[in-house]
Scaffold this motif. Structure first.
Motif, PDB file in Angstrom:
ATOM      1  N   LEU A   1      59.488 139.235  87.266  1.00 42.21           N
ATOM      2  CA  LEU A   1      58.374 138.512  87.867  1.00 42.21           C
ATOM      3  C   LEU A   1      58.824 137.791  89.141  1.00 42.21           C
ATOM      4  CD1 LEU A   1      55.443 137.469  87.801  1.00 42.21           C
ATOM      5  CD2 LEU A   1      56.267 135.600  86.356  1.00 42.21           C
ATOM      6  N   ASP A   2      59.990 137.169  89.072  1.00 41.22           N
ATOM      7  CA  ASP A   2      60.524 136.496  90.257  1.00 41.22           C
ATOM      8  C   ASP A   2      60.774 137.489  91.394  1.00 41.22           C
ATOM      9  OD1 ASP A   2      60.400 133.966  89.251  1.00 41.22           O
ATOM     10  OD2 ASP A   2      62.539 133.785  88.800  1.00 41.22           O
ATOM     11  N   GLY A   3      61.243 138.687  91.058  1.00 41.56           N
ATOM     12  CA  GLY A   3      61.448 139.718  92.077  1.00 41.56           C
ATOM     13  C   GLY A   3      60.154 140.128  92.736  1.00 41.56           C
ATOM     14  N   VAL A   4      59.113 140.304  91.928  1.00 41.67           N
ATOM     15  CA  VAL A   4      57.802 140.683  92.469  1.00 41.67           C
ATOM     16  C   VAL A   4      57.240 139.545  93.320  1.00 41.67           C
ATOM     17  CG1 VAL A   4      55.401 141.200  91.835  1.00 41.67           C
ATOM     18  CG2 VAL A   4      57.283 142.341  90.648  1.00 41.67           C
ATOM     19  N   LEU A   5      57.350 138.316  92.813  1.00 42.13           N
ATOM     20  CA  LEU A   5      56.860 137.167  93.573  1.00 42.13           C
ATOM     21  C   LEU A   5      57.609 137.025  94.895  1.00 42.13           C
ATOM     22  CD1 LEU A   5      56.411 134.528  90.719  1.00 42.13           C
ATOM     23  CD2 LEU A   5      54.612 135.722  91.986  1.00 42.13           C
TER      24      LEU A   5
ATOM     25  N   GLU B   1      61.726 130.713  88.900  1.00 42.78           N
ATOM     26  CA  GLU B   1      63.088 130.219  88.651  1.00 42.78           C
ATOM     27  C   GLU B   1      63.310 129.875  87.174  1.00 42.78           C
ATOM     28  OE1 GLU B   1      65.365 130.367  90.956  1.00 42.78           O
ATOM     29  OE2 GLU B   1      64.039 130.728  92.662  1.00 42.78           O
ATOM     30  N   PHE B   2      62.590 130.583  86.289  1.00 40.55           N
ATOM     31  CA  PHE B   2      62.717 130.334  84.849  1.00 40.55           C
ATOM     32  C   PHE B   2      64.050 130.882  84.343  1.00 40.55           C
ATOM     33  CE2 PHE B   2      62.193 131.575  80.412  1.00 40.55           C
ATOM     34  CZ  PHE B   2      61.734 130.384  79.858  1.00 40.55           C
ATOM     35  N   VAL B   3      64.788 130.068  83.599  1.00 36.24           N
ATOM     36  CA  VAL B   3      66.071 130.469  83.034  1.00 36.24           C
ATOM     37  C   VAL B   3      66.157 129.929  81.610  1.00 36.24           C
ATOM     38  CG1 VAL B   3      68.572 130.209  83.205  1.00 36.24           C
ATOM     39  CG2 VAL B   3      67.221 130.442  85.273  1.00 36.24           C
ATOM     40  N   ILE B   4      66.573 130.763  80.691  1.00 34.62           N
ATOM     41  CA  ILE B   4      66.849 130.296  79.333  1.00 34.62           C
ATOM     42  C   ILE B   4      68.293 129.815  79.342  1.00 34.62           C
ATOM     43  CG2 ILE B   4      67.053 130.910  76.908  1.00 34.62           C
ATOM     44  CD1 ILE B   4      64.845 132.958  77.333  1.00 34.62           C
ATOM     45  N   LEU B   5      68.450 128.507  79.257  1.00 35.89           N
ATOM     46  CA  LEU B   5      69.786 127.918  79.317  1.00 35.89           C
ATOM     47  C   LEU B   5      70.626 128.339  78.108  1.00 35.89           C
ATOM     48  CD1 LEU B   5      68.731 124.332  80.468  1.00 35.89           C
ATOM     49  CD2 LEU B   5      69.614 126.203  81.880  1.00 35.89           C
ATOM     50  N   SER B   6      71.886 128.592  78.332  1.00 40.82           N
ATOM     51  CA  SER B   6      72.854 128.960  77.293  1.00 40.82           C
ATOM     52  C   SER B   6      72.437 130.213  76.524  1.00 40.82           C
ATOM     53  CB  SER B   6      73.098 127.798  76.331  1.00 40.82           C
ATOM     54  OG  SER B   6      73.660 126.706  76.999  1.00 40.82           O
ATOM     55  N   LEU B   7      71.748 131.123  77.191  1.00 41.59           N
ATOM     56  CA  LEU B   7      71.292 132.356  76.539  1.00 41.59           C
ATOM     57  C   LEU B   7      72.473 133.145  75.964  1.00 41.59           C
ATOM     58  CD1 LEU B   7      69.112 134.438  75.826  1.00 41.59           C
ATOM     59  CD2 LEU B   7      69.394 135.384  78.103  1.00 41.59           C
TER      60      LEU B   7
END
Length: 185
Positions: free
Chosen positions: A36-40, A49-55
């Motif tokens: 989604l960020d790439g498309v945006l 800039e959504f990130v799952i911390l400590s994934l």
């Protein structure tokens, strides 16, 4: 007793599957938001800039839990790797004694492993040990899941030892023979 043990093995398999589903969902959400960020970005719009911390850490802990929780269920289904080539060359009487020895030794080794994993979890609980990642995960949770899986494996190995001692054949032998011949499913 048989129904209770089979239910325990099934619950452990379901818990293992839920750990894998959680990993897939987290990775899927992370991947979808990157796409989604790439498309945006291509559309010159602000990125999420959504990130799952400590994934990585959380995924690793879930994978360890899934692996240990699945051990007993896969043993009972005949899906563990065993040296069936050697066992097939033995007669039924000799095979029974070899399987008794193998299950006894494996139950003792699993019991030893369970004790140490439980001790690791206890020490982590006592000293409030946490992971080094951004999200401070208490290490007692993944260690306790591993200890629980090892305990259920120990129970299943002792169960198989009893079954071989009383009936002469492990409960999963028919499934194992079907896999060996190629007629599984």
């Amino acid at each position: 007793m048989r129904r209770a043990l089979d239910t325990l093995y099934r619950i452990a398999l379901w818990a293992s599957a839920l750990c894998l589903v959680a990993i897939a969902l987290m990775v899927g959400v992370q991947l979808a938001t990157r796409l989604l960020d790439g498309v945006l970005s291509l559309l010159h719009l602000p990125r999420t800039e959504f990130v799952i911390l400590s994934l990585n850490e959380i995924g690793g802990y879930l994978l360890a839990a899934a692996s240990f929780l699945a051990l007993a269920g896969t043993l009972k289904a005949g899906a563990h790797i065993r040296v069936t080539l050697v066992l097939a060359a033995l007669g039924e009487d000799k095979r029974r004694y070899v399987e008794l020895w193998a299950f006894g030794f494996a139950a003792a080794a699993a019991s030893y492993m369970t004790g140490h994993l439980a001790n690791f979890a206890w020490v982590s609980f006592r000293f409030h040990e946490v992971s080094a990642g951004v999200i401070r995960v208490p290490l007692v949770y993944p260690q306790a899941a591993m200890a629980l899986g090892a305990l259920i494996l120990t129970v299943s190995l002792a169960d198989e030892l009893f079954i071989v001692a009383s009936r002469g054949r492990p409960s999963f032998r028919a499934a194992e023979d079907a896999i060996t011949v190629g007629k599984e499913g």
